[in-house]
Design a protein around this motif. Structure first.
Motif, short mmCIF file in Angstrom:
data_model
loop_
_atom_site.label_atom_id
_atom_site.label_comp_id
_atom_site.label_asym_id
_atom_site.label_seq_id
_atom_site.Cartn_x
_atom_site.Cartn_y
_atom_site.Cartn_z
N ALA A 171 38.04 49.88 40.28
CA ALA A 171 38.70 48.48 39.81
C ALA A 171 40.17 47.65 39.73
O ALA A 171 40.14 47.12 39.75
CB ALA A 171 39.41 50.24 39.09
N CYS A 172 40.82 48.24 41.36
CA CYS A 172 41.72 47.64 41.70
C CYS A 172 41.07 46.01 42.80
O CYS A 172 41.93 44.69 42.68
CB CYS A 172 41.78 47.92 43.55
SG CYS A 172 43.07 49.80 42.80
N LEU A 173 39.25 45.71 43.20
CA LEU A 173 39.06 45.22 43.31
C LEU A 173 38.62 43.83 41.86
O LEU A 173 39.00 42.66 42.11
CB LEU A 173 37.56 45.30 44.34
CG LEU A 173 37.56 45.91 45.47
CD1 LEU A 173 35.63 45.94 45.70
CD2 LEU A 173 38.56 44.98 46.01
N ILE A 174 38.41 44.77 40.95
CA ILE A 174 37.94 43.73 39.38
C ILE A 174 39.33 43.06 38.77
O ILE A 174 39.72 41.85 38.79
CB ILE A 174 37.83 44.60 38.69
CG1 ILE A 174 36.31 44.91 38.74
CG2 ILE A 174 37.61 43.97 37.34
CD1 ILE A 174 35.33 45.96 38.42
N TYR A 175 40.30 44.52 38.96
CA TYR A 175 41.47 43.90 38.66
C TYR A 175 42.56 42.67 39.45
O TYR A 175 42.59 41.47 38.92
CB TYR A 175 42.68 45.17 38.44
CG TYR A 175 43.51 44.60 37.58
CD1 TYR A 175 43.61 44.16 36.10
CD2 TYR A 175 45.10 44.78 38.14
CE1 TYR A 175 44.83 44.09 35.09
CE2 TYR A 175 46.25 44.18 37.17
CZ TYR A 175 46.14 44.50 36.41
OH TYR A 175 47.15 44.14 34.91
N GLY A 176 41.67 43.14 40.92
CA GLY A 176 43.34 41.89 42.19
C GLY A 176 42.70 40.27 41.71
O GLY A 176 43.10 39.70 41.64
N GLY A 177 41.83 41.09 41.30
CA GLY A 177 40.49 39.01 42.10
C GLY A 177 40.12 38.77 40.30
O GLY A 177 40.52 37.50 40.84
N THR A 178 40.67 39.14 39.48
CA THR A 178 40.24 38.03 37.73
C THR A 178 41.85 37.66 37.98
O THR A 178 41.71 36.53 38.21
CB THR A 178 40.45 39.15 36.84
OG1 THR A 178 41.22 40.43 37.21
CG2 THR A 178 38.94 38.89 36.81
N THR A 179 42.89 38.72 38.69
CA THR A 179 43.63 38.10 38.29
C THR A 179 44.43 36.52 39.57
O THR A 179 45.28 35.89 39.47
CB THR A 179 45.67 39.23 39.39
OG1 THR A 179 45.37 40.10 37.86
CG2 THR A 179 46.47 38.60 38.98
N ALA A 180 44.00 36.43 40.54
CA ALA A 180 43.71 35.53 41.59
C ALA A 180 43.04 34.71 40.79
O ALA A 180 43.70 33.17 41.47
CB ALA A 180 43.45 36.35 42.79
N ILE A 181 42.04 35.05 40.40
CA ILE A 181 41.31 33.27 39.94
C ILE A 181 41.86 33.06 38.58
O ILE A 181 42.22 32.24 38.50
CB ILE A 181 39.84 34.30 39.46
CG1 ILE A 181 39.04 34.10 40.15
CG2 ILE A 181 39.47 32.86 38.38
CD1 ILE A 181 37.53 35.00 40.11
N HIS A 182 42.79 34.26 37.84
CA HIS A 182 43.96 33.42 36.49
C HIS A 182 44.68 32.41 37.59
O HIS A 182 45.33 31.74 37.35
CB HIS A 182 44.14 34.54 36.29
CG HIS A 182 45.23 34.01 34.91
ND1 HIS A 182 45.60 34.87 34.64
CD2 HIS A 182 45.32 32.72 34.46
CE1 HIS A 182 46.64 34.53 32.90
NE2 HIS A 182 46.11 33.05 33.84
N ALA A 183 45.40 32.38 38.96
CA ALA A 183 46.36 32.30 39.83
C ALA A 183 46.28 30.53 39.29
O ALA A 183 46.80 29.81 40.09
CB ALA A 183 46.69 33.20 40.81
N LEU A 184 44.38 30.85 40.01
CA LEU A 184 44.17 29.75 41.21
C LEU A 184 43.73 28.27 39.20
O LEU A 184 44.18 27.02 39.48
CB LEU A 184 42.32 29.77 41.33
CG LEU A 184 41.78 29.09 41.73
CD1 LEU A 184 42.33 28.21 43.08
CD2 LEU A 184 40.31 29.21 42.13
N VAL B 138 36.61 41.64 53.25
CA VAL B 138 36.85 40.34 53.37
C VAL B 138 37.12 39.19 52.61
O VAL B 138 37.69 38.66 52.48
CB VAL B 138 35.45 40.17 54.10
CG1 VAL B 138 35.78 38.66 54.74
CG2 VAL B 138 36.24 40.67 55.83
N LEU B 139 35.97 39.22 51.73
CA LEU B 139 35.96 38.51 50.54
C LEU B 139 36.82 38.33 49.32
O LEU B 139 38.12 37.15 48.93
CB LEU B 139 34.57 38.45 49.58
CG LEU B 139 33.37 37.89 50.27
CD1 LEU B 139 32.27 37.89 49.67
CD2 LEU B 139 33.41 35.85 50.69
N TRP B 140 37.66 39.60 49.43
CA TRP B 140 38.22 39.76 48.00
C TRP B 140 40.01 39.84 49.48
O TRP B 140 40.84 38.98 47.99
CB TRP B 140 38.67 41.62 47.76
CG TRP B 140 39.07 41.79 46.98
CD1 TRP B 140 39.51 41.55 45.68
CD2 TRP B 140 41.19 42.44 46.83
NE1 TRP B 140 40.59 42.13 44.83
CE2 TRP B 140 41.15 42.87 45.62
CE3 TRP B 140 41.50 42.55 48.04
CZ2 TRP B 140 42.45 43.25 45.49
CZ3 TRP B 140 42.84 43.72 47.66
CH2 TRP B 140 42.97 43.58 46.90
#
Length: 368
Positions: free
Chosen positions: A59-72, A143-145
């Protein structure tokens, strides 16, 4: 039509005290953020119990990852929504002419900073530090995250410092109102009918027809559009500026200074730990006592470096994490929320997390 044609018929007053914002998206509501913070701490605290933390980590990987893409996605435009109408002058018979530059901002930038900043400041050092993290089977994914969170952090900081959010910046917007009329904020409505794509003619035409229009205000910034948002999400709010000598101003100033001085240190810390790992060194306390035998200058320097990294990683990073969380949530407390806690979009993820936890215990201890 020109202003001179109906200047005697039109009457309006000008205020420069509002801003247009897109309220926080539902996925960045209070409940969602608290759940994310709790899951991160849960994964770190119970990292040796894979059966218990696997779902939380995902859940953390998904939520944090989508948020980072949103920031991008927010970074290239600095999260600013612009109007299709060119900037222009509105003439005013009872005062100086008004320069109109219609802009709105997306408050999701504050939430993305809080989420990717939290992940970067606590998870990245822990991933490099903890043997449990390093020896897990998901190291490539982790690492990718980490890289994604790092990019998201840079994008969030670019948006934060790329726009002047003070009273001298572009976010402070004008409103043109019927004399004696007071609006209730936050306010949301369709923008005023545009005339010849010109702000001057739009304002004067609207108030020249005051007999047909009820007392109201024109907000040029309501005409702003943004590719990540629907027009109906745009609201007008009172512009809030905290200035010295307010205690709030100095409190936020001190917290921000602590955070942004420690962010570069955390980046250096993470890179240094990573380089030590690549070269085969441990990042725990050195097994070479300084008094056991004479050490070469290189080994002594490495030993001191490892001890300094231990001190920063074990004592200062948790402190910076707490300070950052307080600062980020303090900023978010001033932002307009799109969903309250009683709405299903907020409490449903909390219930879902509880159900997953129950399922994990049943799967572990149910008699086969």
């Amino acid at each position: 039509m020109h202003m001179q044609t109906f200047s005697k018929m039109a009457a309006f007053v000008v205020f420069n005290d509002v801003e247009c914002v897109f309220s926080l998206s539902g996925q960045y509501g209070r409940a969602q953020r608290v759940l994310y913070y709790a899951l991160i701490l849960f994964v770190i605290g119970f990292r040796r119990q894979d059966w218990l933390t696997a779902g939380a980590a995902a859940a953390c990987l998904i939520y944090g990852g989508t948020t980072a893409i949103h920031a991008l996605l927010l970074a290239p435009s600095l999260a600013l929504a612009k109007s299709s109408i060119a900037d222009g002058i509105v003439t005013h018979t009872n005062g100086p002419n008004i320069f109109v530059k219609a802009l709105a901002t997306d408050l999701d930038t504050d939430a993305t900073l809080a989420i990717v900043g939290t992940g970067f400041l606590i998870v990245v050092p822990m991933a490099l530090w903890s043997a449990q993290f390093r020896h897990s089977g998901a190291v490539p994914i982790l690492v990718l995250w980490i890289i994604l969170m790092f990019v998201g952090m840079l994008c969030s900081m670019a948006v934060l410092y790329g726009v002047n959010g003070s009273g001298t910046g572009p976010l402070l917007q004008h409103r043109f109102c019927t004399p004696g009329y007071n609006e209730t904020f936050p306010f949301s409505d369709d923008p005023a009918p545009l005339v010849n794509n010109n702000w001057n003619e739009t304002v004067w035409t609207y108030f020249a027809n005051s007999t047909m229009n009820p007392p109201s205000c024109i907000y040029p910034c309501l005409s702003a559009t943004y590719f990540l948002r629907q027009p109906g999400d745009l609201h007008v709010v009172k512009f809030v500026e905290i200035e010295a000598p307010s205690p709030l101003y100095w409190g936020m100033y001190i917290l921000a200074a602590i955070i942004w001085s420690c962010v570069p240190l955390t980046i250096i810390f993470s890179i240094t730990i990573l380089m030590l790992r690549i070269r085969g060194h441990r990042s725990t306390f050195s097994s070479i006592p300084l008094h056991s035998r004479p050490l070469s200058l290189k080994l002594r320097g490495l030993d001191y470096l490892v001890r300094v990294l231990n001190f920063y990683g074990k004592l200062l990073i948790p402190f910076v994490f707490v300070i950052f969380l307080i600062w980020a949530e303090w900023i978010l407390s001033y932002d307009l929320q799109s969903e309250e806690m009683q709405l299903v979009g907020q409490w449903a993820p909390l219930v879902g997390a509880g159900l997953v936890l129950v399922a994990a215990f049943i799967g572990k201890y149910w008699r086969r």
